[in-house]
Design a protein around this motif. Structure first.
Motif, PDB file in Angstrom:
ATOM      1  N   MET A   1      -8.986  14.053  -0.270  1.00 58.07           N
ATOM      2  CA  MET A   1      -8.369  12.731  -0.236  1.00 58.07           C
ATOM      3  C   MET A   1      -7.882  12.469   1.191  1.00 58.07           C
ATOM      4  SD  MET A   1      -5.251  11.170  -2.539  1.00 58.07           S
ATOM      5  CE  MET A   1      -6.213  11.112  -4.017  1.00 58.07           C
ATOM      6  N   THR A   2      -8.184  11.285   1.699  1.00 59.99           N
ATOM      7  CA  THR A   2      -7.767  10.941   3.057  1.00 59.99           C
ATOM      8  C   THR A   2      -6.256  10.736   3.113  1.00 59.99           C
ATOM      9  OG1 THR A   2      -7.942   8.553   2.754  1.00 59.99           O
ATOM     10  CG2 THR A   2      -9.960   9.722   3.415  1.00 59.99           C
ATOM     11  N   VAL A   3      -5.706  10.766   4.304  1.00 67.03           N
ATOM     12  CA  VAL A   3      -4.270  10.529   4.501  1.00 67.03           C
ATOM     13  C   VAL A   3      -3.912   9.131   3.993  1.00 67.03           C
ATOM     14  CG1 VAL A   3      -2.454  10.258   6.250  1.00 67.03           C
ATOM     15  CG2 VAL A   3      -4.125  12.107   6.455  1.00 67.03           C
ATOM     16  N   GLN A   4      -4.763   8.161   4.284  1.00 66.53           N
ATOM     17  CA  GLN A   4      -4.537   6.781   3.837  1.00 66.53           C
ATOM     18  C   GLN A   4      -4.505   6.697   2.313  1.00 66.53           C
ATOM     19  OE1 GLN A   4      -3.971   4.412   6.050  1.00 66.53           O
ATOM     20  NE2 GLN A   4      -3.910   2.636   4.741  1.00 66.53           N
ATOM     21  N   ASN A   5      -5.460   7.329   1.648  1.00 64.62           N
ATOM     22  CA  ASN A   5      -5.500   7.296   0.189  1.00 64.62           C
ATOM     23  C   ASN A   5      -4.321   8.041  -0.420  1.00 64.62           C
ATOM     24  OD1 ASN A   5      -7.754   5.716   0.189  1.00 64.62           O
ATOM     25  ND2 ASN A   5      -9.163   7.324  -0.454  1.00 64.62           N
ATOM     26  N   LYS A   7      -1.360   8.152   0.903  1.00 62.99           N
ATOM     27  CA  LYS A   7      -0.263   7.184   1.049  1.00 62.99           C
ATOM     28  C   LYS A   7      -0.304   6.159  -0.078  1.00 62.99           C
ATOM     29  CE  LYS A   7      -0.370   3.461   3.961  1.00 62.99           C
ATOM     30  NZ  LYS A   7      -0.307   2.682   5.193  1.00 62.99           N
ATOM     31  N   PHE A   8      -1.484   5.643  -0.369  1.00 65.64           N
ATOM     32  CA  PHE A   8      -1.631   4.655  -1.440  1.00 65.64           C
ATOM     33  C   PHE A   8      -1.310   5.271  -2.805  1.00 65.64           C
ATOM     34  CE2 PHE A   8      -4.971   2.357   1.328  1.00 65.64           C
ATOM     35  CZ  PHE A   8      -3.971   1.657   1.981  1.00 65.64           C
ATOM     36  N   LYS A   9      -1.744   6.498  -3.028  1.00 66.34           N
ATOM     37  CA  LYS A   9      -1.457   7.177  -4.294  1.00 66.34           C
ATOM     38  C   LYS A   9       0.052   7.322  -4.486  1.00 66.34           C
ATOM     39  CE  LYS A   9      -2.234  11.496  -6.855  1.00 66.34           C
ATOM     40  NZ  LYS A   9      -0.951  11.385  -7.484  1.00 66.34           N
ATOM     41  N   GLN A  10       0.748   7.739  -3.442  1.00 66.13           N
ATOM     42  CA  GLN A  10       2.206   7.916  -3.533  1.00 66.13           C
ATOM     43  C   GLN A  10       2.908   6.591  -3.817  1.00 66.13           C
ATOM     44  OE1 GLN A  10       3.598  10.015  -0.055  1.00 66.13           O
ATOM     45  NE2 GLN A  10       2.354  11.808  -0.497  1.00 66.13           N
ATOM     46  N   LEU A  11       2.492   5.530  -3.142  1.00 63.87           N
ATOM     47  CA  LEU A  11       3.104   4.222  -3.384  1.00 63.87           C
ATOM     48  C   LEU A  11       2.860   3.757  -4.818  1.00 63.87           C
ATOM     49  CD1 LEU A  11       2.231   2.338  -0.084  1.00 63.87           C
ATOM     50  CD2 LEU A  11       4.531   2.823  -0.945  1.00 63.87           C
ATOM     51  N   LEU A  12       1.638   3.902  -5.276  1.00 60.75           N
ATOM     52  CA  LEU A  12       1.305   3.487  -6.637  1.00 60.75           C
ATOM     53  C   LEU A  12       2.082   4.323  -7.653  1.00 60.75           C
ATOM     54  CD1 LEU A  12      -0.349   1.549  -8.341  1.00 60.75           C
ATOM     55  CD2 LEU A  12      -2.241   3.180  -8.224  1.00 60.75           C
ATOM     56  N   ASP A  13       2.180   5.621  -7.420  1.00 58.95           N
ATOM     57  CA  ASP A  13       2.963   6.491  -8.312  1.00 58.95           C
ATOM     58  C   ASP A  13       4.424   6.049  -8.367  1.00 58.95           C
ATOM     59  OD1 ASP A  13       0.721   8.018  -8.911  1.00 58.95           O
ATOM     60  OD2 ASP A  13       1.288   9.699  -7.612  1.00 58.95           O
ATOM     61  N   ASP A  55       9.295   3.539   5.403  1.00 55.90           N
ATOM     62  CA  ASP A  55       8.848   3.476   6.795  1.00 55.90           C
ATOM     63  C   ASP A  55       7.529   4.212   7.008  1.00 55.90           C
ATOM     64  OD1 ASP A  55      11.000   1.934   7.741  1.00 55.90           O
ATOM     65  OD2 ASP A  55      12.241   3.721   8.020  1.00 55.90           O
ATOM     66  N   ASP A  56       7.409   5.422   6.461  1.00 52.57           N
ATOM     67  CA  ASP A  56       6.207   6.230   6.691  1.00 52.57           C
ATOM     68  C   ASP A  56       4.950   5.567   6.131  1.00 52.57           C
ATOM     69  OD1 ASP A  56       7.760   8.118   7.961  1.00 52.57           O
ATOM     70  OD2 ASP A  56       7.860   9.465   6.235  1.00 52.57           O
ATOM     71  N   GLU A  57       5.105   4.828   5.043  1.00 53.87           N
ATOM     72  CA  GLU A  57       3.957   4.165   4.423  1.00 53.87           C
ATOM     73  C   GLU A  57       3.782   2.725   4.902  1.00 53.87           C
ATOM     74  OE1 GLU A  57       6.304   5.847   2.805  1.00 53.87           O
ATOM     75  OE2 GLU A  57       5.333   7.376   1.588  1.00 53.87           O
ATOM     76  N   SER A  58       4.720   2.226   5.716  1.00 49.04           N
ATOM     77  CA  SER A  58       4.701   0.833   6.180  1.00 49.04           C
ATOM     78  C   SER A  58       4.545  -0.130   5.009  1.00 49.04           C
ATOM     79  CB  SER A  58       3.587   0.602   7.196  1.00 49.04           C
ATOM     80  OG  SER A  58       3.803   1.357   8.349  1.00 49.04           O
ATOM     81  N   ALA A  59       5.367   0.108   3.975  1.00 46.06           N
ATOM     82  CA  ALA A  59       5.280  -0.692   2.758  1.00 46.06           C
ATOM     83  C   ALA A  59       6.648  -0.780   2.089  1.00 46.06           C
ATOM     84  CB  ALA A  59       4.274  -0.068   1.792  1.00 46.06           C
ATOM     85  N   SER A  60       6.746  -1.705   1.141  1.00 46.12           N
ATOM     86  CA  SER A  60       7.950  -1.856   0.330  1.00 46.12           C
ATOM     87  C   SER A  60       7.560  -1.941  -1.129  1.00 46.12           C
ATOM     88  CB  SER A  60       8.703  -3.147   0.695  1.00 46.12           C
ATOM     89  OG  SER A  60       9.216  -3.070   1.991  1.00 46.12           O
ATOM     90  N   ILE A  61       8.498  -1.525  -1.983  1.00 49.10           N
ATOM     91  CA  ILE A  61       8.323  -1.709  -3.423  1.00 49.10           C
ATOM     92  C   ILE A  61       9.526  -2.484  -3.930  1.00 49.10           C
ATOM     93  CG2 ILE A  61       8.072  -0.644  -5.694  1.00 49.10           C
ATOM     94  CD1 ILE A  61       6.797   1.757  -4.347  1.00 49.10           C
TER      95      ILE A  61
END
Length: 127
Positions: A1-5, A7-13, A55-61
């Motif tokens: 799994m790529t670093v980007q994927n 990151k997306f998996k962690q955000l979705l989880d 910050d690390d994912e450059s995203a918000s939930i």
């Protein structure tokens, strides 16, 4: 799994695992992250919500809560617009898209894309 994927998996989880969790429990879970707490009051009814920035994912939930203060909705937004297309590609690999209902089925969750005030959000709800 790529670093980007990853990151997306962690955000979705994080977004999915917050569903049905109490306000206080989620607030405590993210006490070490920047939080924006919101309280909406109308006709004597109070609704709670908060936004957590990663910050690390450059995203918000964003998490919103029902009248019993349990999370009934979460949504992911990205700081970098390029992440939106990459996240959609990621979703295509991990979920089934229902063209009739216009959402991805991810486990016991459905995830829709919504544009809110010139911002794209990936909104999670229980099926």
């Amino acid at each position: 799994m790529t670093v980007q994927n990853e990151k997306f998996k962690q955000l979705l989880d994080k977004a999915v695992s917050g569903l049905n969790v109490s306000f206080n429990e989620l607030k405590d879970r993210y006490k070490d992250y920047p939080l924006c707490l919101m309280q909406y009051i109308e006709n004597g009814k109070t609704e709670l919500a908060f936004d957590v920035h990663f910050d690390d994912e450059s995203a918000s939930i964003f998490y919103s809560f029902d009248i019993e203060n349990n999370c009934d909705h979460s949504s992911i937004s990205f700081v970098n617009g390029d992440d939106i297309d990459l996240f959609i590609e990621y979703l295509a690999g991990v979920g089934d898209y229902d063209f009739i209902k216009n959402y991805w089925g991810i486990g016991k969750c459905c995830l829709k894309v919504k544009e809110l005030r010139e911002e794209i959000r990936f909104c999670c709800h229980k099926k």
